[in-house]
Scaffold this motif. Sequence first.
Motif, PDB file in Angstrom:
ATOM      1  N   PRO A 133       0.815  -1.214   0.000  1.00 12.41           N
ATOM      2  CA  PRO A 133       0.000   0.000   0.000  1.00 12.41           C
ATOM      3  C   PRO A 133       0.854   1.271   0.000  1.00 12.41           C
ATOM      4  O   PRO A 133       1.956   1.281   0.535  1.00 12.41           O
ATOM      5  N   VAL A 134       0.319   2.321  -0.606  1.00 11.81           N
ATOM      6  CA  VAL A 134       1.022   3.599  -0.705  1.00 11.81           C
ATOM      7  C   VAL A 134       0.251   4.638   0.102  1.00 11.81           C
ATOM      8  O   VAL A 134      -0.961   4.764  -0.039  1.00 11.81           O
ATOM      9  N   GLU A 135       0.954   5.373   0.938  1.00 14.01           N
ATOM     10  CA  GLU A 135       0.330   6.426   1.725  1.00 14.01           C
ATOM     11  C   GLU A 135       0.895   7.775   1.303  1.00 14.01           C
ATOM     12  O   GLU A 135       2.118   7.966   1.285  1.00 14.01           O
ATOM     13  N   TYR A 136       0.029   8.713   0.965  1.00 13.60           N
ATOM     14  CA  TYR A 136       0.429  10.059   0.580  1.00 13.60           C
ATOM     15  C   TYR A 136       0.059  11.035   1.690  1.00 13.60           C
ATOM     16  O   TYR A 136      -0.999  10.928   2.301  1.00 13.60           O
ATOM     17  N   PRO A 153      -4.318  15.921   5.951  1.00 12.82           N
ATOM     18  CA  PRO A 153      -5.045  15.004   5.063  1.00 12.82           C
ATOM     19  C   PRO A 153      -4.096  14.000   4.429  1.00 12.82           C
ATOM     20  O   PRO A 153      -2.966  14.313   4.095  1.00 12.82           O
ATOM     21  N   ARG A 154      -4.575  12.785   4.257  1.00 20.96           N
ATOM     22  CA  ARG A 154      -3.746  11.746   3.668  1.00 20.96           C
ATOM     23  C   ARG A 154      -4.546  10.949   2.645  1.00 20.96           C
ATOM     24  O   ARG A 154      -5.769  10.896   2.694  1.00 20.96           O
ATOM     25  N   LEU A 155      -3.819  10.329   1.771  1.00 25.26           N
ATOM     26  CA  LEU A 155      -4.406   9.411   0.802  1.00 25.26           C
ATOM     27  C   LEU A 155      -3.724   8.084   0.999  1.00 25.26           C
ATOM     28  O   LEU A 155      -2.508   8.000   0.983  1.00 25.26           O
ATOM     29  N   PHE A 156      -4.506   7.044   1.244  1.00 27.19           N
ATOM     30  CA  PHE A 156      -3.928   5.727   1.516  1.00 27.19           C
ATOM     31  C   PHE A 156      -4.568   4.740   0.563  1.00 27.19           C
ATOM     32  O   PHE A 156      -5.775   4.506   0.643  1.00 27.19           O
ATOM     33  N   VAL A 157      -3.809   4.233  -0.379  1.00 29.19           N
ATOM     34  CA  VAL A 157      -4.375   3.349  -1.398  1.00 29.19           C
ATOM     35  C   VAL A 157      -3.469   2.151  -1.596  1.00 29.19           C
ATOM     36  O   VAL A 157      -2.281   2.179  -1.291  1.00 29.19           O
ATOM     37  N   ASN A 180      -3.379  -3.943   6.887  1.00 28.60           N
ATOM     38  CA  ASN A 180      -2.034  -3.603   6.447  1.00 28.60           C
ATOM     39  C   ASN A 180      -1.326  -2.775   7.495  1.00 28.60           C
ATOM     40  O   ASN A 180      -1.874  -1.819   8.029  1.00 28.60           O
ATOM     41  N   THR A 181      -0.101  -3.120   7.780  1.00 29.53           N
ATOM     42  CA  THR A 181       0.704  -2.346   8.718  1.00 29.53           C
ATOM     43  C   THR A 181       1.492  -1.325   7.944  1.00 29.53           C
ATOM     44  O   THR A 181       2.284  -1.688   7.081  1.00 29.53           O
ATOM     45  N   PRO A 182       1.307  -0.014   8.187  1.00 28.43           N
ATOM     46  CA  PRO A 182       2.053   1.005   7.449  1.00 28.43           C
ATOM     47  C   PRO A 182       3.546   0.758   7.548  1.00 28.43           C
ATOM     48  O   PRO A 182       4.068   0.366   8.592  1.00 28.43           O
ATOM     49  N   ALA A 183       4.239   1.020   6.436  1.00 23.19           N
ATOM     50  CA  ALA A 183       5.672   0.737   6.384  1.00 23.19           C
ATOM     51  C   ALA A 183       6.439   1.494   7.437  1.00 23.19           C
ATOM     52  O   ALA A 183       7.418   0.997   7.993  1.00 23.19           O
ATOM     53  N   LYS A 204       4.910   7.253   1.350  1.00 23.20           N
ATOM     54  CA  LYS A 204       5.469   6.081   2.028  1.00 23.20           C
ATOM     55  C   LYS A 204       4.857   4.833   1.420  1.00 23.20           C
ATOM     56  O   LYS A 204       3.662   4.771   1.159  1.00 23.20           O
ATOM     57  N   SER A 205       5.695   3.835   1.206  1.00 29.07           N
ATOM     58  CA  SER A 205       5.221   2.517   0.792  1.00 29.07           C
ATOM     59  C   SER A 205       6.268   1.516   1.269  1.00 29.07           C
ATOM     60  O   SER A 205       7.345   1.913   1.725  1.00 29.07           O
TER      61      SER A 205
END
Length: 400
Positions: A133-136, A153-157, A180-183, A204-205
Motif C-alpha cells: 500500500p502507498v500512503e500520501y 489530510p492523507r491518501l492511503f491506497v 495492512n501495517t504502514p511501512a 510512504k510505501s
Amino acid sequence: MSRNKIVQDTDSDALLSKVSAESAGYYHDPLLKLFLPSNVDHGDVHKLPLFNRGTYVRVMAVSRLIDRFLSTPGTEKKQIISLGAGSDTRPFHLLPKHGPNLVYHELDFAVSARRKAELVAEHAVLHSAVAGPVEYDIHAPEPPHRRRRRSPPRLFVSSREPPSQSGSGPRHLHSSGGGNTPAEQRHSPSPGRHPPHGFETPLKSPSYYIHGVDLRQLMTPASLQLPGIDFSLPTLLVSECCLCYLEPDASDAVLAAFVKAFTTTASASSPLNQLGIVSYEPFSSDDQFGKVMIHNLAIRGISIPTMMAFPTLQAQVSRLRGLGFKATAAGDLKYVHDAWVEGDEMQRIDRLEMLDEREEFDLLVAHYGIYWGSTTPESDKAGYKFEGTFEAWNDFPRQI
C-alpha cells in the motif's frame, strides 16, 4: 531569490537536459515528459549536441553503476538512498524490475518532495510502479502561528487502486487502517532517536519513500533515522550534483554520518559495512576553463563550493577515502565517454547528431567527474578491488 530556491531550480535545468537528450534519441525514457511544467512541450526542448551527449554520458554512467550494484548475484534485498533526487525517473524503472528486493528512498527539499509525491499520485503509470500500500501526505504543513484543527489530510491506497485522475488532482483521505501495517511502523526510528525537525515524508510505501528534508540537518547518525531507512541492508547513496551545493564541511558531515550509521550496524554475522556511493560533480581543475565555469555559474547566482575545495579527480577520491569509502574509483566524463561506450553504441550515438564541437565537448566533460566507492575493506592494497555487494564494480575501467 533565496539560495535554496536557486538550488531547487537547477533540477529544472537537469530535467530539460535529459528531455533534450531523450528526444534526440540517446536513450528512451517516456516518463520524463510527466515532470515537465504544463507550459513546456517536450518536443520543443532542444539543446546543442555537445550538451546532449554530455547528458547521455552522465545518465549512462550512473545507471550502469546502479544496475551493477543491484544485479550482484543473490536474492539479498538492497537499498538506494538518492540525495537531492528532484525529478529523477529512475525509481519508476527500477522498482518494477527488482520488486521486493529493492527499497528506494529519495531525499530533497520539502517543496520538491511534495511536488514529486503529487505527480506520483496523479499519474497512474508512476503510481503503479510502486508496490502498495502507498500512503500520501502531500499537504504543506500549516504555519506555526496557525492553529491546527485536524490531522494532515492523507491518501492511503493499495497498488491496485490508483489515485483519482481528475483534473482537480488527487483526493486526500485519512488512512482506513485495515489489516495492512504502514511501512513507517515496521521501520520506525529507534527509541530515543528522532528524525530532524521539520522533515516530511509525503509518500510512504514498503518499497518507496519520498522524504522532504534539508540535507544540512543530516549530520549525525541519529538524524538519519527517517521512516523506512534500514541500516542493515546493503545500501547505495546516489548524489548527482547534490552534495556539491553544500559547503565542504557540511557535505563531509552528511557523508560521515551515513558511514558511521552503517558502521555501527555491522555485526558478527555481517561484518562488512555494505555502504557504497555513486557521485557526479563538476570540478575546476584549477585551470582557466574551470574559472570560466565558476564565473558563469555565479552570474546565475549558483555557487558550487566543492569545485574549488576539491578541484581535481584525485582530490575528490582522497576526500571520499578519508571519509570511510576505502575503495573509491573515478573518471571524468571524457574518460568515461571514451572508455565505457563500446564500438556499436558509439556508432549509434555518432549517427544521432553531428558533433561539430568535439574539442569543446572534450574540454567541457573533462571538468565533470563520476565517483564510485564503498566502505567494504580493500582486498588488495596494491591494486584495490571492490568486495561483496560492490564486487561487480571491478569490471568498470577507472581513471583513478
